[in-house]
Structure formats: C-alpha cells, structure tokens
Design a protein around this motif. Structure first.
Motif, PDB file in Angstrom:
ATOM      1  N   ALA A 166       0.841  -1.192   0.000  1.00  0.00           N
ATOM      2  CA  ALA A 166       0.000   0.000   0.000  1.00  0.00           C
ATOM      3  C   ALA A 166       0.871   1.236   0.000  1.00  0.00           C
ATOM      4  O   ALA A 166       1.969   1.236   0.563  1.00  0.00           O
ATOM      5  N   ASP A 167       0.355   2.313  -0.620  1.00  0.00           N
ATOM      6  CA  ASP A 167       1.012   3.623  -0.568  1.00  0.00           C
ATOM      7  C   ASP A 167       2.479   3.550  -0.970  1.00  0.00           C
ATOM      8  O   ASP A 167       3.336   4.234  -0.383  1.00  0.00           O
ATOM      9  N   GLY A 168       2.786   2.690  -1.925  1.00  0.00           N
ATOM     10  CA  GLY A 168       4.158   2.578  -2.381  1.00  0.00           C
ATOM     11  C   GLY A 168       5.061   1.834  -1.436  1.00  0.00           C
ATOM     12  O   GLY A 168       6.285   1.825  -1.621  1.00  0.00           O
ATOM     13  N   VAL A 169       4.514   1.187  -0.421  1.00  0.00           N
ATOM     14  CA  VAL A 169       5.310   0.439   0.562  1.00  0.00           C
ATOM     15  C   VAL A 169       5.430  -1.006   0.108  1.00  0.00           C
ATOM     16  O   VAL A 169       4.431  -1.660  -0.229  1.00  0.00           O
ATOM     17  N   GLY A 224      13.710  -4.287   9.312  1.00  0.00           N
ATOM     18  CA  GLY A 224      14.405  -5.242   8.449  1.00  0.00           C
ATOM     19  C   GLY A 224      14.608  -4.720   7.045  1.00  0.00           C
ATOM     20  O   GLY A 224      15.037  -3.591   6.826  1.00  0.00           O
ATOM     21  N   ASP A 225      14.278  -5.566   6.060  1.00  0.00           N
ATOM     22  CA  ASP A 225      14.444  -5.190   4.656  1.00  0.00           C
ATOM     23  C   ASP A 225      13.160  -4.682   4.022  1.00  0.00           C
ATOM     24  O   ASP A 225      13.090  -4.525   2.796  1.00  0.00           O
ATOM     25  N   SER A 226      12.126  -4.452   4.815  1.00  0.00           N
ATOM     26  CA  SER A 226      10.914  -3.833   4.284  1.00  0.00           C
ATOM     27  C   SER A 226      11.099  -2.325   4.193  1.00  0.00           C
ATOM     28  O   SER A 226      12.002  -1.750   4.811  1.00  0.00           O
ATOM     29  N   ASP A 227      10.226  -1.681   3.404  1.00  0.00           N
ATOM     30  CA  ASP A 227      10.327  -0.238   3.227  1.00  0.00           C
ATOM     31  C   ASP A 227      10.077   0.492   4.541  1.00  0.00           C
ATOM     32  O   ASP A 227       9.355   0.002   5.427  1.00  0.00           O
ATOM     33  N   LYS A 228      10.659   1.679   4.638  1.00  0.00           N
ATOM     34  CA  LYS A 228      10.590   2.494   5.845  1.00  0.00           C
ATOM     35  C   LYS A 228      10.098   3.885   5.465  1.00  0.00           C
ATOM     36  O   LYS A 228      10.883   4.836   5.413  1.00  0.00           O
ATOM     37  N   ALA A 271       8.693   7.621   5.433  1.00  0.00           N
ATOM     38  CA  ALA A 271       8.799   8.715   6.390  1.00  0.00           C
ATOM     39  C   ALA A 271       7.470   8.868   7.127  1.00  0.00           C
ATOM     40  O   ALA A 271       6.392   8.661   6.556  1.00  0.00           O
ATOM     41  N   GLU A 272       7.565   9.211   8.390  1.00  0.00           N
ATOM     42  CA  GLU A 272       6.367   9.407   9.218  1.00  0.00           C
ATOM     43  C   GLU A 272       5.714  10.730   8.821  1.00  0.00           C
ATOM     44  O   GLU A 272       6.181  11.799   9.180  1.00  0.00           O
ATOM     45  N   THR A 273       4.617  10.631   8.078  1.00  0.00           N
ATOM     46  CA  THR A 273       3.934  11.837   7.608  1.00  0.00           C
ATOM     47  C   THR A 273       2.691  12.151   8.425  1.00  0.00           C
ATOM     48  O   THR A 273       2.044  13.170   8.201  1.00  0.00           O
ATOM     49  N   GLY A 274       2.350  11.289   9.356  1.00  0.00           N
ATOM     50  CA  GLY A 274       1.180  11.488  10.203  1.00  0.00           C
ATOM     51  C   GLY A 274       0.993  10.283  11.091  1.00  0.00           C
ATOM     52  O   GLY A 274       1.722   9.290  10.973  1.00  0.00           O
ATOM     53  N   PRO A 275       0.015  10.313  11.983  1.00  0.00           N
ATOM     54  CA  PRO A 275      -0.149   9.217  12.938  1.00  0.00           C
ATOM     55  C   PRO A 275      -0.485   7.881  12.298  1.00  0.00           C
ATOM     56  O   PRO A 275      -0.234   6.830  12.888  1.00  0.00           O
ATOM     57  N   ASP A 276      -1.051   7.908  11.086  1.00  0.00           N
ATOM     58  CA  ASP A 276      -1.456   6.652  10.441  1.00  0.00           C
ATOM     59  C   ASP A 276      -0.297   5.902   9.793  1.00  0.00           C
ATOM     60  O   ASP A 276      -0.434   4.724   9.485  1.00  0.00           O
ATOM     61  N   THR A 277       0.831   6.572   9.574  1.00  0.00           N
ATOM     62  CA  THR A 277       1.913   5.927   8.814  1.00  0.00           C
ATOM     63  C   THR A 277       2.344   4.625   9.474  1.00  0.00           C
ATOM     64  O   THR A 277       2.595   3.631   8.786  1.00  0.00           O
ATOM     65  N   TYR A 278       2.435   4.615  10.796  1.00  0.00           N
ATOM     66  CA  TYR A 278       2.866   3.418  11.514  1.00  0.00           C
ATOM     67  C   TYR A 278       1.832   2.959  12.537  1.00  0.00           C
ATOM     68  O   TYR A 278       2.170   2.281  13.501  1.00  0.00           O
ATOM     69  N   SER A 279       0.572   3.315  12.308  1.00  0.00           N
ATOM     70  CA  SER A 279      -0.475   2.782  13.186  1.00  0.00           C
ATOM     71  C   SER A 279      -0.576   1.278  12.980  1.00  0.00           C
ATOM     72  O   SER A 279      -0.252   0.752  11.911  1.00  0.00           O
ATOM     73  N   LYS A 280      -1.006   0.579  13.996  1.00  0.00           N
ATOM     74  CA  LYS A 280      -1.170  -0.863  13.862  1.00  0.00           C
ATOM     75  C   LYS A 280      -2.278  -1.188  12.865  1.00  0.00           C
ATOM     76  O   LYS A 280      -2.259  -2.243  12.237  1.00  0.00           O
ATOM     77  N   ARG A 281      -3.233  -0.278  12.706  1.00  0.00           N
ATOM     78  CA  ARG A 281      -4.271  -0.482  11.682  1.00  0.00           C
ATOM     79  C   ARG A 281      -3.657  -0.495  10.297  1.00  0.00           C
ATOM     80  O   ARG A 281      -3.981  -1.348   9.455  1.00  0.00           O
ATOM     81  N   THR A 282      -2.758   0.438  10.021  1.00  0.00           N
ATOM     82  CA  THR A 282      -2.087   0.490   8.721  1.00  0.00           C
ATOM     83  C   THR A 282      -1.217  -0.746   8.531  1.00  0.00           C
ATOM     84  O   THR A 282      -1.206  -1.356   7.442  1.00  0.00           O
ATOM     85  N   MET A 283      -0.490  -1.143   9.569  1.00  0.00           N
ATOM     86  CA  MET A 283       0.394  -2.298   9.448  1.00  0.00           C
ATOM     87  C   MET A 283      -0.403  -3.593   9.295  1.00  0.00           C
ATOM     88  O   MET A 283       0.031  -4.525   8.600  1.00  0.00           O
ATOM     89  N   ALA A 284      -1.580  -3.658   9.932  1.00  0.00           N
ATOM     90  CA  ALA A 284      -2.448  -4.827   9.752  1.00  0.00           C
ATOM     91  C   ALA A 284      -2.962  -4.899   8.315  1.00  0.00           C
ATOM     92  O   ALA A 284      -3.036  -5.983   7.719  1.00  0.00           O
ATOM     93  N   ARG A 306      19.751  -0.445  13.695  1.00  0.00           N
ATOM     94  CA  ARG A 306      20.594   0.735  13.495  1.00  0.00           C
ATOM     95  C   ARG A 306      20.139   1.513  12.254  1.00  0.00           C
ATOM     96  O   ARG A 306      20.186   2.745  12.230  1.00  0.00           O
ATOM     97  N   ALA A 307      19.701   0.786  11.240  1.00  0.00           N
ATOM     98  CA  ALA A 307      19.306   1.398   9.972  1.00  0.00           C
ATOM     99  C   ALA A 307      17.855   1.867   9.962  1.00  0.00           C
ATOM    100  O   ALA A 307      17.388   2.386   8.944  1.00  0.00           O
ATOM    101  N   ALA A 308      17.157   1.675  11.085  1.00  0.00           N
ATOM    102  CA  ALA A 308      15.712   1.931  11.068  1.00  0.00           C
ATOM    103  C   ALA A 308      15.243   2.749  12.267  1.00  0.00           C
ATOM    104  O   ALA A 308      14.080   2.669  12.652  1.00  0.00           O
ATOM    105  N   VAL A 309      16.121   3.547  12.839  1.00  0.00           N
ATOM    106  CA  VAL A 309      15.755   4.287  14.056  1.00  0.00           C
ATOM    107  C   VAL A 309      14.495   5.135  13.864  1.00  0.00           C
ATOM    108  O   VAL A 309      13.559   5.045  14.670  1.00  0.00           O
ATOM    109  N   PRO A 310      14.395   5.972  12.825  1.00  0.00           N
ATOM    110  CA  PRO A 310      13.188   6.813  12.722  1.00  0.00           C
ATOM    111  C   PRO A 310      11.897   6.011  12.608  1.00  0.00           C
ATOM    112  O   PRO A 310      10.876   6.379  13.222  1.00  0.00           O
ATOM    113  N   SER A 311      11.911   4.929  11.851  1.00  0.00           N
ATOM    114  CA  SER A 311      10.674   4.165  11.668  1.00  0.00           C
ATOM    115  C   SER A 311      10.330   3.346  12.913  1.00  0.00           C
ATOM    116  O   SER A 311       9.148   3.171  13.240  1.00  0.00           O
TER     117      SER A 311
END
Length: 292
Positions: free
Chosen positions: A16-19, A67-71, A73-86, A202-207
């Motif tokens: 989704a969303d280019g991820v 890991g090796d999945s896309d990361k 940028a956090e553009t809002g609360p939904d970017t890494y919500s568990k709903r989005t990840m589900a 180490r490569a994924a601190v922001p996400s």
C-alpha cells in the motif's frame, strides 16, 4: 548462518502507498503469517517457521519500518499505526494468493496481529499473540516504579526529534540493551543473529520510533473506540506470555479475556524471545491453536 530462513523463498511485495514488504515464504497448505517483534526481524521465526512449513504455507515478513521492508517517512499518525500495518498483511497475503490466513505475532508484531484480528475478522482464522498485552491495557498497567521496565515506551512516545537523536547517538547500546536484558538463554541469540538484529535496527531508528510513537497515540484511540463499541476477537485466540502479571500485580489472562470468548492463555518460563529460546514449546502451542 546466512540472514535468511533456509529453504524459504524471498519476495518483495507491494502492499500500500508505495510500501513494499520483504517476506520469506515456505511450505504449502493453509497459510499462517508470523510477525516479528522489537528489536528483531523476521529471522526470529527461523526455527518455528521451518517446523510449521511441513504442512502450512508460512509467510514471515519484515514489518513496515523494520528489516528489509520499506521504511516510509512518518507523515502522520497513520503511517505506523497498527491499523495500517495490519492492512499491509492482508494485502501481502492476497498478493501471495491467500484470502484467509492464521496469524501469530510476537511483541510489536503481536500488537499488529491483535489489530488485524479486530479489523479483519473474516480474514484471520486463528490468532496468537506472544508476550504482550493489548496496547490500551499495557498503558493501564504501566504505572508507578514498575513502569521503569518500560522506559523505552515513554522515550519513543515523545514528539519527533529528541528520541531519534538520542537513540541514533548510541544505537547498538540502546537496542543491544533489550537483546541482553530480555533473553533468559543468551545462547538462543548467537553472535551472528544478534549482529543482524543490531544492524537492522541501526538502519531503522526513525521508523522504529514512529512505530512506538503510534502506540502512545493513534493506536490507543483505535483500541479505545473498539472497547467502547464492545468489539471482540471472533477467532480462536492463543496468548503466550512470561508471567509479568504476577510480577507487576495484574491478571493478564483476565485482561485478554475481555477481548475474546475463545482464549487459551499460557505462561512460559522462557525469556521474552521465546520463539528462539523455546521453539518446540511455541510450535506446540501454535499447532494446538491451528488444530481448532
């Protein structure tokens, strides 16, 4: 040891969303997705996945941001919500040819699995959550001096900037702390695996921080709305936990029972990284669930 699950095929799957997610797939039969926790990757399932693949299609993705999945940028609360990840998982399974699947998650992955079970009840056939409480309940029990064990939850809940800067200043010390403190059997995390986890984190601190920040914000909103509606998990549910309830003074099984009528709750003497420390035990519990 190579940073792959042996005899599994690796895919990069747009969701989704280019991820795009990195996912290891092996075996054949009914599908089960296994989700990793913090600070790990899909490799934490390497022992369990090999066993389940004898009679299931086993899908082990790296969560978005790990890991090796896309990361993204956090553009809002939904970017890494568990709903989005589900929703990522449902798209991943469908892209691989599975409209319905069982789901097991550990730690952060268990929170994603929990949300998937509530949001996609007709898609998730069986649900297993390892060593977590639902987000809303976790914050309710984390109080007083005992909350010090979850200092990282509060650190990464802060607005963007400070937590990322602090963790990036000493990432191996930060992530290594949890690998060292949460394991009961250090031999379960051999040096090469530990280094893979450290390098990936180490490569994924922001996400990673964004994932935790969501759990102090929008994920609480989603859980609160479901609790107010009386939403419940409709599939068979297995929970495997360390006995944190006894240590911190709450009834873990009762907290989970409030979300489902079909619960098997187990405590384990293994450490937090139980799929690596006690894979035979985890396989047994998952197979008992899948047989229902």
């Amino acid at each position: 040891m190579l940073p792959v699950i042996q005899d599994f095929t690796y895919h990069r799957v747009p969701v989704a969303d280019g991820v795009t997610l990195n996912a290891a797939v092996g075996g054949s039969g009914p599908a089960i997705i296994l989700l990793h926790g913090f600070p790990q990757t899909h490799l934490m399932w390497r022992h369990v996945a090999a066993d389940l693949a004898t009679d299931h299609t086993v899908i082990c993705p790296d969560l978005r941001g790990y890991g090796d999945s896309d990361k993204p940028a956090e553009t809002g609360p939904d970017t890494y919500s568990k709903r989005t990840m589900a929703a990522d998982l449902v798209a991943l399974a469908r892209a691989l040819g599975h409209e319905r699947f069982a789901l097991a998650g550990h730690d952060r992955g268990a929170l994603v699995a929990f949300r998937a079970g509530l949001d996609h009840p007709d898609t998730i056939t069986h649900l297993a959550c390892l060593d977590v409480l639902p987000t809303l309940d976790m914050w309710d029990v984390m109080r007083g001096a005992s909350a010090a064990v979850g200092f990282h939850l509060y650190l990464m809940a802060q607005p963007p900037g400070l937590p990322e800067q602090m963790i990036s200043a000493a990432p191996d010390a930060f992530f290594g702390h949890f690998l060292d403190q949460w394991v009961a059997d250090p031999a379960a995390l051999p040096a090469e695996i530990r280094e893979i986890y450290l390098a990936a984190s180490r490569a994924a601190v922001p996400s990673i921080v964004a994932d935790y920040r969501a759990s102090a914000g929008i994920d609480v909103e989603h859980d609160s709305a479901d609790r107010a509606r009386g939403s419940r998990l409709r599939m068979p549910v297995t929970v495997i936990q360390q006995d944190w309830g006894a240590a911190l003074g709450y009834d873990a099984a009762a907290l989970w029972q409030a979300w489902t009528d079909d619960l098997r709750h187990h405590t384990t003497t293994a450490g937090h990284f139980m799929a690596e420390e006690a894979p035979a035990e985890i396989v047994q519990r998952l197979r008992e669930l899948l047989a229902l």
